[in-house]
Scaffold this motif. Structure first.
Motif: not given
Length: 444
Positions: A352-364, A367-383
């Motif tokens: 099944q396709e899983q769709v998620r979204e997270e708010v990034s607070w690193d906007t100011e 060098h803004p960054q964001h880490t997506i966690t709790n992913l499955s290994p060896y999986t294609n992720v569209s971001i």
């Protein structure tokens, strides 16, 4: 013949006697002719003879002429230039000195023509000026003036009740025309005790100031429609020009625009910015522009973001998390001070396709960054990144990333089956439920 006399004998110093002529309304230039006598046997002056000209029942002011000497009868002329509807009253005053003697006047005549020896001033025009400005007028005399003649200006304040004399032809004005006026006289005094007087008045008008702030009609991201709301004012009219002054509440930027109607559209503004808007009114004459009226404080709407985030890149990939970065952006992109940035991602899990979204607070950050966690290994992720404000949203380009491999799960025990032969054992089993990569080796 008869004459009016003050006997100063037995009088204390400073006692006064007055002779008031009737109100005179002669129009144009005319002459008051009189004789006077001041004498004392001791040689000391018995007192001072003052002459006042009281205009329109106003304050008596200072004497336009006076003398405390003259052992014989002398003649004096008072040339007066007054014009309808002004009227005046001549007041003769004797102030005793404490010494005995006599002060007398005789043959007071009001002549309906200019004096024979005394020049007269031409008519002075009454003027109206704005508060804080200078009123200028010119005293012009007809007749012969000698270098020894004394010329000066006298001003009588009808409010407050004072009098000043000076040598200038202009004066700073600061009172309301409705409650304050000055009455100027041009005076010339000859050594032979001749007086010239002419009168004018001026009033001071207060530049107009709106009582109420402008009203807001409609709001956009880059414009504000306002109603001037300037019918009620403090100060004086008529209104010959209207202007709108607007400025940012923070900072020093401001602008002023002329307005020819009761409503006005202020354009080319910045989105989501607070402005203070005031109305300026102008009446005729120099200095006729009043202070800005009460300010309307209002804010423009947000505008649709200019574009989505750019340069979305991968910083680090692990088996169960991905760290991304992007090009920093500011107000010129968000076009609003109230916005959020969300990270949208999707992947396949369990068929099944899983769709998620997270708010990034690193906007100011620079060098803004964001880490997506709790992913499955060896999986294609569209971001992708989504920039949103109250007026709209813009997306970045989509980035497809594969997480790293990880240790697979155990082989299901119930799937293990075996067959025995004379020289071998045959085993078979199913793959682990979660391979987390490509299985290259099984160990028995």
């Amino acid at each position: 013949g008869s004459f009016m006399l003050v006997n100063t004998s037995g009088r204390f110093a400073g006692q006064k006697a007055h002779l008031l002529l009737p109100h005179l309304k002669e129009n144009d230039t005319h002459c008051i002719d009189f004789h006077y006598y001041v004498s004392s046997k001791s040689g000391s002056s018995p007192g001072t003879l003052n002459v006042y000209v009281k205009v329109n029942d106003g304050p008596i002011g200072n004497p336009v002429w006076n003398t405390s000497t003259g052992g014989t009868w002398n003649r004096a002329e008072l040339a007066i230039s007054t014009f309808w509807p002004n009227f005046y009253q001549v007041v003769f005053e004797v102030v005793t000195s404490g010494h005995p003697g006599y002060v007398a006047i005789d043959e007071v005549k009001v002549l309906g023509h200019p004096c024979t020896k005394t020049p007269h001033f031409l008519r002075l025009q009454s003027v109206e000026v704005n508060a804080g400005q200078f009123a200028t007028f010119q005293c012009t005399a007809n007749g012969k003036l000698s270098p020894s003649d004394r010329l000066w200006l006298q001003v009588i304040y009808f409010f407050p009740n004072t009098l000043r004399s000076g040598g200038e032809g202009s004066s700073p004005l600061w009172k309301d025309c409705k409650t304050y006026e000055k009455r100027w006289s041009c005076l010339s005094r000859k050594n032979t005790c001749i007086i010239i007087a002419a009168f004018l008045t001026y009033c001071v008008s207060e530049p107009p100031v709106p009582i109420a702030p402008p009203q807001l009609s409609s709001v956009g991201a880059t414009y504000l429609w306002i109603q001037l709301n300037a019918n009620s004012i403090n100060g004086d009219g008529p209104i010959i020009q209207r202007e709108v002054e607007y400025r940012t509440s923070s900072g020093s930027w401001y602008d002023i625009q002329p307005v020819d109607s009761t409503s006005y559209k202020i354009g080319h503004l910045d989105p989501d910015t607070e402005y203070e808007i005031s109305v300026l009114l102008t009446r005729p004459g120099e200095g006729g522009t009043g202070s800005p009226g009460p300010a309307l404080k209002t804010r423009t709407k947000c505008a649709d973001p200019m574009r989505g985030p750019r340069k979305l890149e991968v910083v680090e990939i692990k088996s169960r998390q991905i760290t991304i970065c992007w090009e920093p952006f500011g107000y010129n992109v968000t076009r609003c001070h109230r916005y959020n940035l969300t990270v949208h991602y999707r992947y396949q899990a369990g068929g099944q396709e899983q769709v998620r979204e997270e708010v990034s607070w690193d906007t100011e950050s620079s060098h803004p960054q964001h880490t997506i966690t709790n992913l499955s290994p060896y999986t294609n992720v569209s971001i992708k990144l989504v920039l949103m404000n109250p007026e709209g949203r813009k997306e970045s380009q989509e980035l497809v990333v594969q997480t790293d491999e990880d240790v697979p799960s155990a082989v299901p025990l119930e799937s293990i089956q075996g067959s025995t032969f004379e020289e071998k054992i045959f085993l078979q089993w199913r793959e682990p439920a979660q391979t987390y990569g490509v299985i290259t080796l099984y160990e028995v």
